[in-house]
Design a protein around this motif. Structure first.
Motif, mmCIF file in Angstrom:
data_model
loop_
_atom_site.group_PDB
_atom_site.id
_atom_site.type_symbol
_atom_site.label_atom_id
_atom_site.label_comp_id
_atom_site.label_asym_id
_atom_site.label_seq_id
_atom_site.Cartn_x
_atom_site.Cartn_y
_atom_site.Cartn_z
ATOM 1 N N GLY A 152 0.817 -1.211 0.000
ATOM 2 C CA GLY A 152 0.000 0.000 0.000
ATOM 3 C C GLY A 152 0.851 1.262 0.000
ATOM 4 O O GLY A 152 0.520 2.249 -0.669
ATOM 5 N N THR A 153 1.950 1.237 0.744
ATOM 6 C CA THR A 153 2.857 2.379 0.760
ATOM 7 C C THR A 153 3.427 2.648 -0.617
ATOM 8 O O THR A 153 3.473 3.800 -1.082
ATOM 9 C CB THR A 153 3.997 2.127 1.765
ATOM 10 O OG1 THR A 153 3.463 2.115 3.086
ATOM 11 C CG2 THR A 153 5.063 3.207 1.665
ATOM 12 N N MET A 154 3.871 1.601 -1.299
ATOM 13 C CA MET A 154 4.483 1.793 -2.611
ATOM 14 C C MET A 154 3.462 2.283 -3.631
ATOM 15 O O MET A 154 3.789 3.086 -4.512
ATOM 16 C CB MET A 154 5.121 0.485 -3.080
ATOM 17 C CG MET A 154 6.241 -0.024 -2.181
ATOM 18 S SD MET A 154 7.467 1.246 -1.749
ATOM 19 C CE MET A 154 8.195 1.571 -3.354
ATOM 20 N N SER A 155 2.221 1.818 -3.527
ATOM 21 C CA SER A 155 1.181 2.319 -4.416
ATOM 22 C C SER A 155 0.948 3.808 -4.176
ATOM 23 O O SER A 155 0.812 4.594 -5.132
ATOM 24 C CB SER A 155 -0.113 1.532 -4.189
ATOM 25 O OG SER A 155 -1.148 2.020 -5.002
ATOM 26 N N ALA A 156 0.923 4.208 -2.916
ATOM 27 C CA ALA A 156 0.727 5.621 -2.584
ATOM 28 C C ALA A 156 1.908 6.466 -3.030
ATOM 29 O O ALA A 156 1.739 7.590 -3.520
ATOM 30 C CB ALA A 156 0.512 5.775 -1.073
ATOM 31 N N VAL A 157 3.122 5.944 -2.877
ATOM 32 C CA VAL A 157 4.310 6.682 -3.311
ATOM 33 C C VAL A 157 4.263 6.906 -4.823
ATOM 34 O O VAL A 157 4.565 7.998 -5.321
ATOM 35 C CB VAL A 157 5.590 5.921 -2.915
ATOM 36 C CG1 VAL A 157 6.815 6.518 -3.614
ATOM 37 C CG2 VAL A 157 5.786 5.971 -1.402
ATOM 38 N N GLY A 158 3.870 5.867 -5.573
ATOM 39 C CA GLY A 158 3.768 6.023 -7.014
ATOM 40 C C GLY A 158 2.738 7.060 -7.407
ATOM 41 O O GLY A 158 2.970 7.880 -8.307
ATOM 42 N N THR A 159 1.596 7.060 -6.719
ATOM 43 C CA THR A 159 0.549 8.040 -7.002
ATOM 44 C C THR A 159 1.014 9.450 -6.678
ATOM 45 O O THR A 159 0.754 10.399 -7.438
ATOM 46 C CB THR A 159 -0.712 7.708 -6.194
ATOM 47 O OG1 THR A 159 -1.160 6.390 -6.542
ATOM 48 C CG2 THR A 159 -1.822 8.702 -6.470
ATOM 49 N N ALA A 160 1.698 9.607 -5.537
ATOM 50 C CA ALA A 160 2.155 10.932 -5.117
ATOM 51 C C ALA A 160 3.322 11.428 -5.956
ATOM 52 O O ALA A 160 3.454 12.623 -6.238
ATOM 53 C CB ALA A 160 2.557 10.887 -3.638
ATOM 54 N N LEU A 161 4.193 10.504 -6.375
ATOM 55 C CA LEU A 161 5.400 10.887 -7.108
ATOM 56 C C LEU A 161 5.105 11.269 -8.546
ATOM 57 O O LEU A 161 5.820 12.079 -9.137
ATOM 58 C CB LEU A 161 6.388 9.718 -7.067
ATOM 59 C CG LEU A 161 7.781 9.939 -7.681
ATOM 60 C CD1 LEU A 161 8.514 11.048 -6.938
ATOM 61 C CD2 LEU A 161 8.585 8.640 -7.631
ATOM 62 N N GLY A 162 4.034 10.698 -9.123
ATOM 63 C CA GLY A 162 3.750 10.890 -10.532
ATOM 64 C C GLY A 162 3.694 12.336 -10.991
ATOM 65 O O GLY A 162 4.426 12.730 -11.914
ATOM 66 N N PRO A 163 2.842 13.194 -10.384
ATOM 67 C CA PRO A 163 2.740 14.572 -10.865
ATOM 68 C C PRO A 163 4.055 15.355 -10.779
ATOM 69 O O PRO A 163 4.423 16.053 -11.727
ATOM 70 C CB PRO A 163 1.673 15.183 -9.943
ATOM 71 C CG PRO A 163 0.852 14.010 -9.508
ATOM 72 C CD PRO A 163 1.824 12.879 -9.365
ATOM 73 N N SER A 164 4.763 15.247 -9.650
ATOM 74 C CA SER A 164 6.002 16.009 -9.511
ATOM 75 C C SER A 164 7.095 15.475 -10.425
ATOM 76 O O SER A 164 7.812 16.245 -11.082
ATOM 77 C CB SER A 164 6.479 15.978 -8.052
ATOM 78 O OG SER A 164 6.632 14.650 -7.595
ATOM 79 N N LEU A 165 7.238 14.145 -10.510
ATOM 80 C CA LEU A 165 8.243 13.572 -11.398
ATOM 81 C C LEU A 165 7.913 13.870 -12.852
ATOM 82 O O LEU A 165 8.788 14.247 -13.643
ATOM 83 C CB LEU A 165 8.316 12.059 -11.172
ATOM 84 C CG LEU A 165 9.275 11.290 -12.088
ATOM 85 C CD1 LEU A 165 10.709 11.749 -11.876
ATOM 86 C CD2 LEU A 165 9.153 9.783 -11.858
ATOM 87 N N GLY A 166 6.632 13.716 -13.206
ATOM 88 C CA GLY A 166 6.239 13.997 -14.582
ATOM 89 C C GLY A 166 6.489 15.443 -14.961
ATOM 90 O O GLY A 166 6.995 15.732 -16.055
ATOM 91 N N GLY A 167 6.138 16.367 -14.071
ATOM 92 C CA GLY A 167 6.377 17.779 -14.355
ATOM 93 C C GLY A 167 7.845 18.093 -14.549
ATOM 94 O O GLY A 167 8.228 18.849 -15.458
ATOM 95 N N ALA A 168 8.704 17.503 -13.695
ATOM 96 C CA ALA A 168 10.145 17.752 -13.808
ATOM 97 C C ALA A 168 10.708 17.178 -15.105
ATOM 98 O O ALA A 168 11.527 17.814 -15.783
ATOM 99 C CB ALA A 168 10.863 17.152 -12.604
ATOM 100 N N LEU A 169 10.284 15.972 -15.466
ATOM 101 C CA LEU A 169 10.782 15.347 -16.691
ATOM 102 C C LEU A 169 10.329 16.105 -17.933
ATOM 103 O O LEU A 169 11.104 16.287 -18.886
ATOM 104 C CB LEU A 169 10.308 13.894 -16.758
ATOM 105 C CG LEU A 169 10.936 12.925 -15.754
ATOM 106 C CD1 LEU A 169 10.243 11.566 -15.821
ATOM 107 C CD2 LEU A 169 12.430 12.764 -16.023
ATOM 108 N N ILE A 170 9.079 16.556 -17.936
ATOM 109 C CA ILE A 170 8.579 17.313 -19.081
ATOM 110 C C ILE A 170 9.332 18.625 -19.230
ATOM 111 O O ILE A 170 9.707 19.039 -20.342
ATOM 112 C CB ILE A 170 7.066 17.561 -18.928
ATOM 113 C CG1 ILE A 170 6.300 16.245 -19.090
ATOM 114 C CG2 ILE A 170 6.571 18.571 -19.964
ATOM 115 C CD1 ILE A 170 4.831 16.355 -18.743
#
Length: 497
Positions: A152-170
């Motif tokens: 459950g923690t890893m699923s939440a980390v992936g959900t939380a990390l997506g927007p910030s990581l995606g924004g930085a990569l873009i």
């Protein structure tokens, strides 16, 4: 070639000669990547619309294709893993996810990108379903709660990390980078899975858990078969339901109602086929189990409520509290952050006090959290009070969700026969995904209706606060119903032991 099976319970020593921690690390990375695949693409939709010259209604299929493939096939993939070998199928899923990520990053146009995202979602369905199945078969029972909390923690980390990581990569390398980043990560997961996961058991090791009842077996074979008819019907039904809930972005029309009616018909046909087929994809009797049935219903209900926070939260924080877009994003990260922090401690509580007690406590905390969210709209709507009320409420709600998920997954997966862990894990994840889809659509519509304005994006603070109160009172009633059903089921189950 003889089919493989993973029917016998596997001890930690047998499962992980390289160490049980490496097994959990591998499964955690699988769950992280599958959840990251969902959240990282959302932030790219405006960029994709500009880069590909397509309207939003078309670009949203970059997200929908992934979710539809993952949702419609996750049960079938879980069952296929039970029959052909979970390690083998997980490796195939990882390879497909990684390869499809590369095709996403190299896609020449929107059509190719959507097709590659569908293939990526298929790989993610294997990664998600089989991860929980492996936990149920490789971790000692007195530590399953901790392992489920970690997932459950890893699923939440992936959900939380997506927007910030995606924004930085873009910002650094463009939209293609959000998909190409999965190449090294997926490759690492594939190598870890090859090295750390236990080998599939052969036909000679097949135990009774995976055999069909004698009166349902064909005279020509004693080997369970894959239910192709049930797979097609279930996949089509789920696709129809998901489309009914997502098309129109909360504005229901004739097409949505027609799709929903078709989904109801498809569900009825699926039930008829499963009652007659020799080796069913889903044993309908399993849904009447006093632990599994309420567990699936509870998982769907709490996911419906959690999806509501992602729909209502941004409007409340922007329109009622008056935060800037950056402030809204920062405060909205409180929920996934709390979920990530609470996962492992919640698992420890499950191991210490038992899944039955912990699931009831988690739902009770969620009821309290929804009531607090409703009350938040009653106070003064300044930034200080508004942010404090929202963060405090979402912390209680999310902590309860983490506790219930760890307890519920532990209770359901612990009692499942070894030969059915894959399909039950798939159904558990399916219940969660359908809850997320339903919450975003149905309770999103409740929020818009309760606000009493034609356009929620320009609604005044008072209308948004009123809509939030009604929506979370409805959500609280849904969780309270799940609490009553779960408490009754757990009590009934304990009396039978």
């Amino acid at each position: 070639m003889a089919s493989m099976s993973v029917d016998q319970p596997i001890t930690v020593a047998e499962a992980a000669p390289v160490g049980a921690r490496w097994v959990l690390a591998t499964l955690s990375l699988c769950v992280l990547l599958s959840s990251l695949g969902t959240s990282v693409a959302n932030v790219a939709l405006p960029t994709l619309a500009r880069a590909l010259g397509a309207p939003f209604q078309q670009v949203q299929w970059v997200v929908l294709a992934y979710l539809l493939a993952m949702t419609t096939l996750i049960v079938s993939v879980g069952r296929l893993g039970d029959l052909t070998g979970r390690r083998r199928l997980l490796l195939i899923g990882l390879a497909l996810f990684t390869g499809a990520s590369g095709f996403c990053g190299l896609a020449p146009g929107l059509g190719a990108l959507v097709a590659a995202r569908a293939a990526q979602g298929l790989g993610a369905s294997a990664m998600t379903a089989l991860a929980l199945a492996f936990v149920g078969g490789t971790v000692p029972k007195d530590r399953i709660g901790r392992a489920m909390g970690l997932m459950g923690t890893m699923s939440a980390v992936g959900t939380a990390l997506g927007p910030s990581l995606g924004g930085a990569l873009i910002a650094a390398w463009g939209w293609r980078a959000i998909f190409l980043v999965n190449l090294p990560l997926g490759g690492l997961a594939l190598l870890l899975a090859w090295w750390a996961l236990p080998a599939d058991r052969g036909p000679a090791d097949r135990g009774p858990a995976n055999r069909e009842p004698a009166d349902r077996m064909s005279s020509s074979s004693d080997r369970p078969r894959f239910d192709a008819a049930g797979t097609v019907l279930l996949g089509g039904t789920l696709a129809l339901y998901a489309l009914a809930m997502t098309l129109g972005r909360g504005h229901w029309g004739v097409l949505n109602l027609a799709l929903l009616a078709a989904a109801v018909v498809g569900a009825g046909l699926f039930a008829l086929v499963e009652a007659r087929v020799v080796s069913p994809l889903v044993r309908l009797g399993l849904l009447r189990d006093p632990v599994v049935g309420p567990g699936l219903a509870g998982s769907g209900a709490v996911a419906t409520v959690m999806a509501t926070t992602f729909v209502v939260g941004p409007f409340y924080l922007a329109r009622a509290v008056g935060l800037s877009p950056a402030g809204v994003g920062l405060v909205m990260s409180a929920g996934p952050l709390m979920s990530a922090l609470a996962g492992v401690p919640a698992g420890r509580l499950v191991d210490r006090f038992g899944a039955a007690c912990a699931s009831v406590a988690g739902l009770a905390a969620m009821v309290a959290g929804t009531v607090l969210m409703a009350l938040a709209g009653l106070g003064p709507q300044g930034p200080i009070w508004g942010v404090a009320a929202y963060v405090g409420s979402i912390a209680v709600l999310t902590a309860g969700y983490a506790l219930f998920q760890a307890a519920n997954n532990t209770a359901v997966m612990s009692g499942v026969p070894a030969g059915r862990r894959g399909v039950v894990s798939g159904i558990l994840n399916l219940a969660r995904n359908l809850g997320l889809i339903t919450g975003a659509s149905a309770l999103g519509a409740v929020f818009a209706l309760a606000s009493g304005v034609p356009d929620i994006t320009t609604a005044p603070a008072g209308a948004v606060a009123a809509g939030m109160r009604v929506t979370f009172l409805v959500a609280g009633g849904l969780v309270a119903l799940a609490l009553l059903v779960t408490a009754k089921a757990r009590r009934h189950s304990s009396l039978e032991m």
